[in-house]
Design an enzyme around this catalytic site. Sequence first.
Site, mmCIF file in Angstrom:
data_model
loop_
_atom_site.group_PDB
_atom_site.id
_atom_site.type_symbol
_atom_site.label_atom_id
_atom_site.label_comp_id
_atom_site.label_asym_id
_atom_site.label_seq_id
_atom_site.Cartn_x
_atom_site.Cartn_y
_atom_site.Cartn_z
ATOM 1 N N SER A 69 11.465 -41.506 31.595
ATOM 2 C CA SER A 69 10.967 -42.214 30.246
ATOM 3 C C SER A 69 9.497 -42.741 30.833
ATOM 4 O O SER A 69 9.476 -43.165 31.796
ATOM 5 C CB SER A 69 11.818 -43.059 29.580
ATOM 6 O OG SER A 69 13.094 -42.365 29.487
ATOM 7 N N GLN A 70 8.760 -43.143 29.714
ATOM 8 C CA GLN A 70 7.705 -43.923 29.891
ATOM 9 C C GLN A 70 7.948 -45.170 30.215
ATOM 10 O O GLN A 70 8.956 -45.765 30.017
ATOM 11 C CB GLN A 70 6.918 -43.868 28.523
ATOM 12 C CG GLN A 70 5.567 -44.562 28.636
ATOM 13 C CD GLN A 70 5.115 -44.512 27.066
ATOM 14 O OE1 GLN A 70 5.719 -44.443 25.965
ATOM 15 N NE2 GLN A 70 3.866 -45.038 27.140
#
Length: 226
Positions: A69-70
């Site tokens: 994920s970011q």
Amino acid sequence: MIDKQLKRLLREIENETRLTAPFTGRPSLDPRVMQAMAEVPRDAFIPDGYRDLAYDNGPLPIGYGQTISQPYIVALMTDFLELSPESTVLEIGTGSGYQAAILSRLAKKVYSIERVEELAKAAESRLKKLGYDNVETRHDNGYKGWQEKAPFDAIIVTAAAEHIPPDLVEQLKPGGRMVIPVGQPRAHQELLLVTKDGDGEIKVRKLLDVAFVPLVNDEYKGSQLF
Ligand code: SAH
């Protein structure tokens, strides 16, 4: 070099947190969360071909159609769990193991479940090699949680569910918190904060619009997403 990239990433996380505060209600994150983001080497969780991008504030492929994920989302979700050094936390979707490593800096014990066997094995050995000893991983369908280790102070789901899995709500302690993206795959999803109060009453609050890979429930073919 990495030091400079890391500092820039931490600044970007702070900026994005400020910009999204009208939705989340949080203009800044707990300094302990930012400290964990500074300490865990994200490059150690990224496949060779993408390592140059390890300190960019974006998601990256980790194989098997999945993504790490970011960093901003990792930090925000972690912040909303409000972990203490005594917390026991469950993660659904180990992926690379990066989020689990962040959680391990802030909680007493982290349990993490991954349904893709190759990812589960790779994350387990990576976490061990890097010394994140308070993380226990398991290869399974996390939709049903981890009954033997329940209840949990906090639960984080890092794949998008079509609805809030009832077993996960069940496995939350009174006073517990869950952060989970809910919605249809490749469509609009909402990051939700689910809290259970002392009387067991459940409250749900929307935090933000997000985009996650789907939570696949292998035991319920009707919701098979691929
Ligand atoms: N938290 C991860 C990123 C997760 S990507 C990291 O830090 O790298 C979402 C992950 O959830 C994928 O690896 C996917 O295989 C896994 N997943 C999807 N459905 C699942 C399920 N039902 N149970 C466990 N893991 C699941």
